[in-house]
Design an enzyme around this catalytic site. Structure first.
Site, PDB file in Angstrom:
ATOM      1  N   LYS A 295      -3.535  -0.772   7.546  1.00 56.04           N
ATOM      2  CA  LYS A 295      -4.883  -0.903   8.100  1.00 56.04           C
ATOM      3  C   LYS A 295      -4.931  -1.735   9.372  1.00 56.04           C
ATOM      4  O   LYS A 295      -5.793  -1.521  10.227  1.00 56.04           O
ATOM      5  CB  LYS A 295      -5.814  -1.506   7.044  1.00 56.04           C
ATOM      6  CG  LYS A 295      -6.035  -0.582   5.850  1.00 56.04           C
ATOM      7  CD  LYS A 295      -7.097  -1.132   4.924  1.00 56.04           C
ATOM      8  CE  LYS A 295      -7.366  -0.163   3.786  1.00 56.04           C
ATOM      9  NZ  LYS A 295      -8.414  -0.651   2.864  1.00 56.04           N
TER      10      LYS A 295
ATOM     11  N   ARG B  29       0.843  -1.190   0.000  1.00 61.91           N
ATOM     12  CA  ARG B  29       0.000   0.000   0.000  1.00 61.91           C
ATOM     13  C   ARG B  29       0.883   1.247   0.000  1.00 61.91           C
ATOM     14  O   ARG B  29       2.055   1.207   0.379  1.00 61.91           O
ATOM     15  CB  ARG B  29      -0.913   0.031   1.229  1.00 61.91           C
ATOM     16  CG  ARG B  29      -1.902  -1.118   1.327  1.00 61.91           C
ATOM     17  CD  ARG B  29      -2.797  -0.923   2.535  1.00 61.91           C
ATOM     18  NE  ARG B  29      -3.763  -2.009   2.703  1.00 61.91           N
ATOM     19  CZ  ARG B  29      -3.587  -3.061   3.479  1.00 61.91           C
ATOM     20  NH1 ARG B  29      -2.452  -3.183   4.175  1.00 61.91           N
ATOM     21  NH2 ARG B  29      -4.512  -3.999   3.584  1.00 61.91           N
TER      22      ARG B  29
ATOM     23  N   HIS C 239      -4.019  -8.477   4.333  1.00 71.03           N
ATOM     24  CA  HIS C 239      -5.451  -8.487   4.615  1.00 71.03           C
ATOM     25  C   HIS C 239      -5.733  -9.257   5.899  1.00 71.03           C
ATOM     26  O   HIS C 239      -5.151 -10.317   6.134  1.00 71.03           O
ATOM     27  CB  HIS C 239      -6.220  -9.137   3.460  1.00 71.03           C
ATOM     28  CG  HIS C 239      -6.224  -8.308   2.220  1.00 71.03           C
ATOM     29  ND1 HIS C 239      -6.463  -8.829   0.970  1.00 71.03           N
ATOM     30  CD2 HIS C 239      -6.003  -6.974   2.027  1.00 71.03           C
ATOM     31  CE1 HIS C 239      -6.401  -7.870   0.070  1.00 71.03           C
ATOM     32  NE2 HIS C 239      -6.124  -6.738   0.687  1.00 71.03           N
TER      33      HIS C 239
ATOM     34  N   HIS D  28      -2.292   1.959  -6.207  1.00 68.39           N
ATOM     35  CA  HIS D  28      -3.040   0.727  -5.974  1.00 68.39           C
ATOM     36  C   HIS D  28      -3.148  -0.143  -7.223  1.00 68.39           C
ATOM     37  O   HIS D  28      -3.430  -1.342  -7.111  1.00 68.39           O
ATOM     38  CB  HIS D  28      -4.439   1.049  -5.438  1.00 68.39           C
ATOM     39  CG  HIS D  28      -4.685   0.488  -4.071  1.00 68.39           C
ATOM     40  ND1 HIS D  28      -3.895   0.792  -2.989  1.00 68.39           N
ATOM     41  CD2 HIS D  28      -5.615  -0.392  -3.612  1.00 68.39           C
ATOM     42  CE1 HIS D  28      -4.346   0.153  -1.921  1.00 68.39           C
ATOM     43  NE2 HIS D  28      -5.379  -0.586  -2.274  1.00 68.39           N
TER      44      HIS D  28
ATOM     45  N   ARG E  37      -0.764  -2.848  -6.870  1.00 70.57           N
ATOM     46  CA  ARG E  37      -1.225  -3.825  -5.876  1.00 70.57           C
ATOM     47  C   ARG E  37      -2.221  -4.793  -6.514  1.00 70.57           C
ATOM     48  O   ARG E  37      -2.151  -6.010  -6.305  1.00 70.57           O
ATOM     49  CB  ARG E  37      -1.853  -3.074  -4.705  1.00 70.57           C
ATOM     50  CG  ARG E  37      -2.341  -3.938  -3.556  1.00 70.57           C
ATOM     51  CD  ARG E  37      -2.820  -3.025  -2.429  1.00 70.57           C
ATOM     52  NE  ARG E  37      -3.397  -3.769  -1.320  1.00 70.57           N
ATOM     53  CZ  ARG E  37      -2.702  -4.327  -0.346  1.00 70.57           C
ATOM     54  NH1 ARG E  37      -1.382  -4.264  -0.364  1.00 70.57           N
ATOM     55  NH2 ARG E  37      -3.302  -4.962   0.644  1.00 70.57           N
TER      56      ARG E  37
ATOM     57  N   TYR F  98     -10.320  -9.010  -5.523  1.00 78.54           N
ATOM     58  CA  TYR F  98      -9.327  -9.173  -6.580  1.00 78.54           C
ATOM     59  C   TYR F  98      -9.636 -10.355  -7.487  1.00 78.54           C
ATOM     60  O   TYR F  98      -9.053 -10.485  -8.566  1.00 78.54           O
ATOM     61  CB  TYR F  98      -7.933  -9.352  -5.969  1.00 78.54           C
ATOM     62  CG  TYR F  98      -7.485  -8.173  -5.148  1.00 78.54           C
ATOM     63  CD1 TYR F  98      -7.226  -6.945  -5.744  1.00 78.54           C
ATOM     64  CD2 TYR F  98      -7.332  -8.271  -3.771  1.00 78.54           C
ATOM     65  CE1 TYR F  98      -6.824  -5.852  -4.992  1.00 78.54           C
ATOM     66  CE2 TYR F  98      -6.935  -7.190  -3.014  1.00 78.54           C
ATOM     67  CZ  TYR F  98      -6.681  -5.982  -3.626  1.00 78.54           C
ATOM     68  OH  TYR F  98      -6.292  -4.905  -2.877  1.00 78.54           O
TER      69      TYR F  98
END
Length: 410
Positions: free
Chosen positions: A284, A259, A379, A353, A356, A388
């Site tokens: 995150k 990220r 994640h 992104h 990513r 994705y």
């Protein structure tokens, strides 16, 4: 006064030099600051008492002087450099510039009190990240200013869903559905706090409705491997300090799918050269993961650290390529510029992104288990990785069902 002005000019020059500003930039700042101080002396204004209105008056005078000297008006962006120099000068003279907005009435004091309480609650009770607090606080200030300006502070006691709808109508123009849904979510948080603290009698949060968003309704933007290779090759040809930095960042994006915040927060201590590993603090989840330091990434980082990175005290690896040399905070502009330089025009968004997403697709096509893909991407839940799956269109075509009736048409 002249001695004080000379001291300020010297202090400004030393401050800029310490921050590794280019000598030409330092000289220009000195000239702009000197011109402003001369104006203050002519008007008998103490630099410690200068207000934003007086700075604006100076620029009106400076524009007239420019027209007299050159016979034409300055460009629309001419004021930016002088204004930056003056702001730095006043920050040294007054300690805080621009000054905090004055509270000229009880409504302003009440609004500031609510905002202070709300920010403390978000930070201390809910423990939100700084970026989340900043977004929520912006919405709170904007809503309270809008409501108080139109109806006064006392109107909170009679706040109704009609007022909420009017505010949402005011915010809606120019926003996409996702952005408007974010506004509704932030506004619910503000209104919930107002009800929790007894400032509004009715909990209106159930009636604050944003646009309906469906899970997996958008297809993320991505890049093909050939496009990534083109961007890397074009950037590698740029051997300037900025080029070395950008190439190292692009290698991290293309190799690990990190990220934006994870790259900006990457520190010198996070690279273990002996163990050939890279420690990533995921934005995150605030969890750490360790990645093998790939050869191409390691070489790109070494080139940047040895030949491109300024000699500064900050511990973040990637810093601005021009003074002030502070840690980078976003990569969007750099990525967009490098994509354009390589002639790559992705469909949809053009930020970091897309790399990513491309990395996720590569792992999907390599039959990497979804759990491992999620671990690599940082994640917490497999649900975050599911989005994705839509990008692996070739694999999806292989399992697609025939549309009934198509055999008749064929």
């Amino acid at each position: 006064m002249l001695k004080l002005h000379d001291e300020l000019i010297t202090e400004l020059s030393n401050s800029l030099t310490t921050q590794n500003y280019n000598p030409v930039v330092v000289a220009n700042h000195r000239l702009y600051a000197r011109a402003f101080l001369d104006y203050l002396a002519e008007c008998d204004i103490q630099v410690e008492t200068v207000t934003p209105q007086q700075v604006d008056q100076y620029f009106g005078y400076a524009v007239q002087d420019f027209e007299i000297q050159y016979g034409r008006p300055p460009s629309a962006r001419w004021h930016m450099l002088p204004r930056t120099a003056i702001a730095k000068l006043l920050r040294l003279a007054q300690g805080n510039w621009p000054p905090d907005a004055e509270m000229i009435g009880p409504d302003d004091e009440h609004r500031h009190e609510i905002c202070r309480e709300y920010e403390a609650w978000l930070r201390e009770e809910r423990g939100l990240a700084s970026a989340s607090i900043a977004a929520l606080m912006w919405e709170a200030r904007n809503f309270l200013r809008w409501q108080f300006d139109r109806a006064g502070a006392a109107s909170l006691e009679t706040l109704s869903i009609v007022d909420i709808d009017l505010y949402m109508d005011m915010r809606a123009p120019g926003l996409r559905r996702k952005s408007l849904a974010d506004v509704a979510e932030r506004l619910r948080s503000v209104v919930r706090h107002l009800h929790r603290t007894g400032r509004i009698p009715t909990d209106l949060t159930p009636h604050i409705i944003g646009p309906m968003l469906y899970a997996y309704e958008d297809v993320p933007s991505t890049l093909e491997r050939s496009q990534i290779a083109a961007v890397l090759a074009t950037t590698q040809e740029d051997r300037s300090p900025r080029g070395l930095r950008d190439y190292a960042i692009l290698q991290l994006l293309a190799t690990y799918g990190l990220r934006e915040g994870e790259i900006c927060r990457l520190r010198l201590d996070d690279v273990d050269w002996r163990a050939e590993s890279l420690r990533i603090c995921h934005t995150k989840t605030n969890a750490y993961s360790y990645m093998p330091l790939m050869v191409t990434v390691g070489e790109a980082l070494l080139d940047y650290l040895r030949l491109g990175r300024p000699q500064v005290e900050v511990r973040e690896i990637f810093v601005r390529s021009c003074a002030p040399y502070i840690a980078m905070t976003n990569l969007y502009g750099m990525i967009r510029g490098r994509l354009a330089a390589a002639g790559v025009v992705p469909a949809g968004k053009r930020g970091p992104h897309v790399f990513r997403h491309a990395r996720a697709v590569e792992m999907l096509r390599a039959s990497v288990p979804q759990k491992i893909i999620g671990d690599v991407l940082g994640h917490r839940s497999t649900e975050s990785t599911n989005t994705y799956l839509k990008l692996a269109t070739d694999d999806l075509r292989a399992v697609a069902l025939e549309v009934p009736g198509m055999e008749v048409l064929s």
